[in-house]
Design a protein around this motif. Structure first.
Motif, PDB file in Angstrom:
ATOM      1  N   ALA A 314       0.788  -1.185   0.057  1.00  0.00           N
ATOM      2  CA  ALA A 314       0.091   0.047  -0.032  1.00  0.00           C
ATOM      3  C   ALA A 314       0.872   1.350  -0.147  1.00  0.00           C
ATOM      4  N   LEU A 315       1.835   1.273   0.831  1.00  0.00           N
ATOM      5  CA  LEU A 315       2.915   2.534   0.869  1.00  0.00           C
ATOM      6  C   LEU A 315       3.468   2.524  -0.483  1.00  0.00           C
ATOM      7  N   LEU A 316       4.014   1.415  -0.920  1.00  0.00           N
ATOM      8  CA  LEU A 316       4.676   1.760  -2.403  1.00  0.00           C
ATOM      9  C   LEU A 316       3.785   2.174  -3.331  1.00  0.00           C
ATOM     10  N   ASP A 317       2.480   1.633  -3.414  1.00  0.00           N
ATOM     11  CA  ASP A 317       1.532   2.289  -4.236  1.00  0.00           C
ATOM     12  C   ASP A 317       1.355   3.838  -4.014  1.00  0.00           C
ATOM     13  N   ILE A 318       1.328   4.334  -2.832  1.00  0.00           N
ATOM     14  CA  ILE A 318       1.407   5.768  -2.531  1.00  0.00           C
ATOM     15  C   ILE A 318       2.443   6.307  -2.943  1.00  0.00           C
ATOM     16  N   CYS A 319       3.702   5.927  -2.972  1.00  0.00           N
ATOM     17  CA  CYS A 319       4.921   6.410  -3.671  1.00  0.00           C
ATOM     18  C   CYS A 319       4.729   6.477  -5.208  1.00  0.00           C
ATOM     19  N   ILE A 325      -2.312  10.315  -2.277  1.00  0.00           N
ATOM     20  CA  ILE A 325      -2.268  10.597  -0.992  1.00  0.00           C
ATOM     21  C   ILE A 325      -3.296  11.605  -0.416  1.00  0.00           C
ATOM     22  N   GLN A 326      -3.199  12.807  -1.093  1.00  0.00           N
ATOM     23  CA  GLN A 326      -4.223  13.754  -0.574  1.00  0.00           C
ATOM     24  C   GLN A 326      -5.694  13.287  -0.473  1.00  0.00           C
ATOM     25  N   GLN A 327      -6.125  12.464  -1.525  1.00  0.00           N
ATOM     26  CA  GLN A 327      -7.561  12.198  -1.206  1.00  0.00           C
ATOM     27  C   GLN A 327      -7.793  11.253  -0.024  1.00  0.00           C
ATOM     28  N   LEU A 328      -6.581  10.509   0.301  1.00  0.00           N
ATOM     29  CA  LEU A 328      -6.833   9.415   1.537  1.00  0.00           C
ATOM     30  C   LEU A 328      -6.599  10.560   2.739  1.00  0.00           C
ATOM     31  N   TYR A 468       3.546  11.564   7.857  1.00  0.00           N
ATOM     32  CA  TYR A 468       4.719  11.785   7.128  1.00  0.00           C
ATOM     33  C   TYR A 468       4.297  11.903   5.536  1.00  0.00           C
ATOM     34  N   ASP A 469       5.380  12.548   4.925  1.00  0.00           N
ATOM     35  CA  ASP A 469       5.267  12.488   3.565  1.00  0.00           C
ATOM     36  C   ASP A 469       5.910  11.260   2.994  1.00  0.00           C
ATOM     37  N   TRP A 470       5.629  10.580   1.800  1.00  0.00           N
ATOM     38  CA  TRP A 470       6.312   9.409   1.351  1.00  0.00           C
ATOM     39  C   TRP A 470       6.850   9.648   0.043  1.00  0.00           C
ATOM     40  N   ARG A 471       7.979   9.103  -0.374  1.00  0.00           N
ATOM     41  CA  ARG A 471       8.269   9.159  -2.003  1.00  0.00           C
ATOM     42  C   ARG A 471       9.276   8.185  -2.222  1.00  0.00           C
ATOM     43  N   ILE A 496      12.543   3.613   0.502  1.00  0.00           N
ATOM     44  CA  ILE A 496      11.705   4.637   0.282  1.00  0.00           C
ATOM     45  C   ILE A 496      12.189   5.744   1.449  1.00  0.00           C
ATOM     46  N   GLN A 497      11.587   6.827   1.062  1.00  0.00           N
ATOM     47  CA  GLN A 497      11.681   8.103   1.809  1.00  0.00           C
ATOM     48  C   GLN A 497      10.595   8.631   2.541  1.00  0.00           C
ATOM     49  N   ALA A 498      10.975   9.227   3.907  1.00  0.00           N
ATOM     50  CA  ALA A 498       9.809   9.674   4.692  1.00  0.00           C
ATOM     51  C   ALA A 498      10.060  11.051   5.181  1.00  0.00           C
ATOM     52  N   ARG A 499       9.362  11.823   5.496  1.00  0.00           N
ATOM     53  CA  ARG A 499       9.497  13.121   6.163  1.00  0.00           C
ATOM     54  C   ARG A 499       8.529  13.635   7.040  1.00  0.00           C
ATOM     55  N   ARG A 500       8.823  13.921   8.108  1.00  0.00           N
ATOM     56  CA  ARG A 500       7.710  14.348   9.096  1.00  0.00           C
ATOM     57  C   ARG A 500       6.854  15.609   8.528  1.00  0.00           C
ATOM     58  N   ARG A 501       5.516  15.553   8.870  1.00  0.00           N
ATOM     59  CA  ARG A 501       4.966  16.894   8.513  1.00  0.00           C
ATOM     60  C   ARG A 501       4.046  17.070   9.349  1.00  0.00           C
ATOM     61  N   LYS A 502       3.267  18.390   9.278  1.00  0.00           N
ATOM     62  CA  LYS A 502       2.328  18.888  10.288  1.00  0.00           C
ATOM     63  C   LYS A 502       1.109  18.226   9.808  1.00  0.00           C
ATOM     64  N   VAL A 503       0.350  17.674  11.101  1.00  0.00           N
ATOM     65  CA  VAL A 503      -0.812  16.995  11.100  1.00  0.00           C
ATOM     66  C   VAL A 503      -1.980  18.193  10.989  1.00  0.00           C
ATOM     67  N   GLU A 504      -2.950  17.498  10.285  1.00  0.00           N
ATOM     68  CA  GLU A 504      -4.223  18.392  10.099  1.00  0.00           C
ATOM     69  C   GLU A 504      -4.975  18.306  11.371  1.00  0.00           C
ATOM     70  N   ILE A 505      -5.030  17.083  11.959  1.00  0.00           N
ATOM     71  CA  ILE A 505      -5.971  16.914  13.238  1.00  0.00           C
ATOM     72  C   ILE A 505      -4.884  16.412  14.263  1.00  0.00           C
TER      73      ILE A 505
END
Ligand code: HEM
Length: 510
Positions: A314-319, A325-328, A468-471, A496-505
């Motif tokens: 699932a995560l590889l498909d997100i990359c 990712i935005q829809q999810l 996290y963001d993923w790519r 793959i790579q990850a980066r911490r992001r600001k959560v919306e909730i």
């Protein structure tokens, strides 16, 4: 007997006689135990290799070639432990509940259940109800009860594993997700204490791989040298140690539960309510003195790597499809933000559900399923006869354009749309099995853990996608899967790579 000795040259040293006798016996043994193909089914091989090597190293090609050669009829492949009859997908519904077909026996010869270290596999064969009923009658009925534990453990584990770095960091993703899934699953299997025990987590993570690898390597070896292969392969020592260590950790827990139940019964009270699989297994055993350690290892084997693989894909498909990712995220923010972790929240994550099913369709864990052993010969409705003693499996059908229009396209909302058709609301969920969706098998032995797995993956993904963001790693080719026999697995070194992001909730405090 005396006649045989007449052929032995006089004066031959005894040691040479013994070696000679051993070789002779080996040849005779191999001759009689050699698994012969079934006469009525074409045996398939590819690339000029023998049937066994073809299957081991080019399983997918063998399946394609088999259907091409037979024009879609059943054929057989030669596995390391004998022939297996491959049925086209159209038989999935007809065979799904046949009492002549046995599920655990389909794997007996693949897993050398009489060797130490394979106790968990033996347990599945001798008391298969223990695992199935624990999951079906207890765990699945308690999904509401265990959600809080899953969420709590996910919060801690995801932070521990992926950290706080706001810059891109490269992750070996299968290993990372294995740690997350092992810990989160163990929280529900063994409770809060053991789920963070480092040695238990190592066992939970390595036991499946060691036992599958050892069994695979032993299958590659000719039958006569398997006992020697078992002795020299390092996996077998590791496996035996894992079983010993698991005993040391789990037996005291079992004793504790047994004492609590016995004390309550003696006092004429109801046994204390439990909310982990160890307690549930004890309930299901109804006083029978079963090997609960093997039961736990068996559960770990059924649950952890399968769940990890699905989450990883699932995560590889997100990359691969970053627009998803935005829809999810929007759905997570809306549903989880509004309802918290209420009983119905996970059901309402319908896009996520569709995404997981689409991910499993496009990258299945195996190209066939429904492995069964034929206990009594059967004749199917079109006259196909399957002999007693055969092992069978059914090929998946994930690219059928009649069921999946534009099958090559990754359509994240494919099953949201299907579920909106009249009367189809429950037919296309991640957990719904059908001949065209065999990832969880189908019929009487379909995976009973799929409801738990679905909840667990959704909870983990909610946290990983919001935090996290993923790519893919820039300038690295897209990671290819590892294929052996009919399995298709994420390579352990996939990055793959990850980066911490600001959560919306504030997802940690709902
Ligand atoms: C995404 C994760 C999972 C996948 C893809 C998966 C897949 C499967 C498949 C293909 C089968 C064989 C079904 C058949 O041949 O008809 C199976 C059986 C089984 N699975 Fe799962 N599984 C997953 C997670 C789990 C979890 C989390 C558990 C336990 C909590 C579990 C417990 C079992 C058990 C006990 C069986 C044997 C059923 C029987 O004896 O009838 N699985 N699974």
């Amino acid at each position: 007997m005396e006649a045989i000795w007449n052929f032995v040259p006089k004066g031959l040293p005894v040691s040479v006689q013994v070696v000679g006798a051993t070789i002779l016996l080996s040849v005779v043994y191999s001759f009689f135990t050699k698994n012969r193909p079934w006469p009525a089914f074409p045996l398939i091989s590819v690339r000029g290799l023998g049937p066994r090597k073809s299957w081991m190293n080019h399983g997918q090609e063998v399946l394609d070639e088999g259907f091409k050669k037979t024009n879609g009829r059943p054929f057989q492949v030669m596995t390391g432990t004998g022939p297996k009859i491959i049925l086209p997908n159209k038989y999935a519904d007809e065979i799904r509940n046949l009492p002549e077909l046995n599920f655990p026996k389909a794997f007996t010869s693949d897993f050398f259940v009489n060797y130490p270290g394979f106790e968990a596999h033996r347990q599945g064969l001798t008391h298969d109800f223990l695992l199935r009923d624990t999951v079906r009658l207890k765990l699945t009925q308690s999904l509401g009860l265990v959600t809080k534990d899953l969420v709590d453990e996910t919060i801690d584990t995801v932070d521990d594993v992926f950290g706080q770095s706001e810059g891109w960091t490269t992750r070996t993703i299968r290993e990372d997700l294995l740690e997350v899934v092992a810990r989160v699953s163990s929280r529900v299997f063994l409770g809060e204490g053991l789920c963070r025990n480092r040695r238990w987590l190592d066992i939970a993570k390595t036991f499946t791989v060691d036992s599958f690898t050892l069994a695979f390597l032993m299958r590659m070896a000719p039958a006569i040298i398997r006992p020697f292969a078992y002795l020299v392969l390092p996996h077998s020592a590791r496996l035996r140690k894992s079983v010993r260590d698991a005993h040391t950790m789990i037996v005291p827990e079992v004793k504790k539960r047994k004492a609590a139940v016995d004390a309550a019964r003696a006092a004429g009270e109801k046994p204390p309510k439990v909310a982990d699989t160890l307690g549930w297994m004890y309930d299901i055993a109804k006083g029978e003195d079963l090997d609960f350690v093997a039961g736990q290892l068996s559960l770990t084997m059924a649950a952890i790597h399968t769940t990890t693989e699905s989450a990883c894909r699932a995560l590889l498909d997100i990359c691969k499809y970053p627009e998803i990712i935005q829809q999810l995220r929007d759905e997570i923010v809306e549903v989880v933000g509004r309802e918290g972790w209420a009983k119905t929240t996970l059901y309402k994550l319908k896009l996520m559900d569709s995404f997981l099913r689409e991910s499993q369709r496009v990258s299945p864990l195996a190209s066939m399923s429904m492995n069964r052993y034929v206990e009594k010969s059967i004749t199917l409705s079109d006259g196909l006869e399957i002999p007693k003693g055969a092992r069978i499996a059914v090929v998946s059908d994930f690219a059928n354009p009649e069921v999946y229009p534009e099958p090559d396209k990754f359509d994240v909302a494919r099953f949201v749309k299907k579920r909106q058709e009249p009367g189809q609301e429950n037919s296309w969920q991640f957990v719904t099995t059908s001949p065209s969706a065999l990832s969880f098998g189908h019929g009487e032995h379909a995976c009973p853990g799929r409801f738990f797995a679905s909840n667990e993956i959704k909870i983990i993904l909610c946290h990983m996608l919001l935090k996290y963001d993923w790519r893919f790693v820039p300038d690295q080719p897209e990671p290819a899967p590892r294929i052996f026999e009919s399995s298709i697995a994420v390579r352990p070194d996939t990055q793959i790579q990850a980066r911490r992001r600001k959560v919306e909730i504030d997802i940690d405090n709902l």
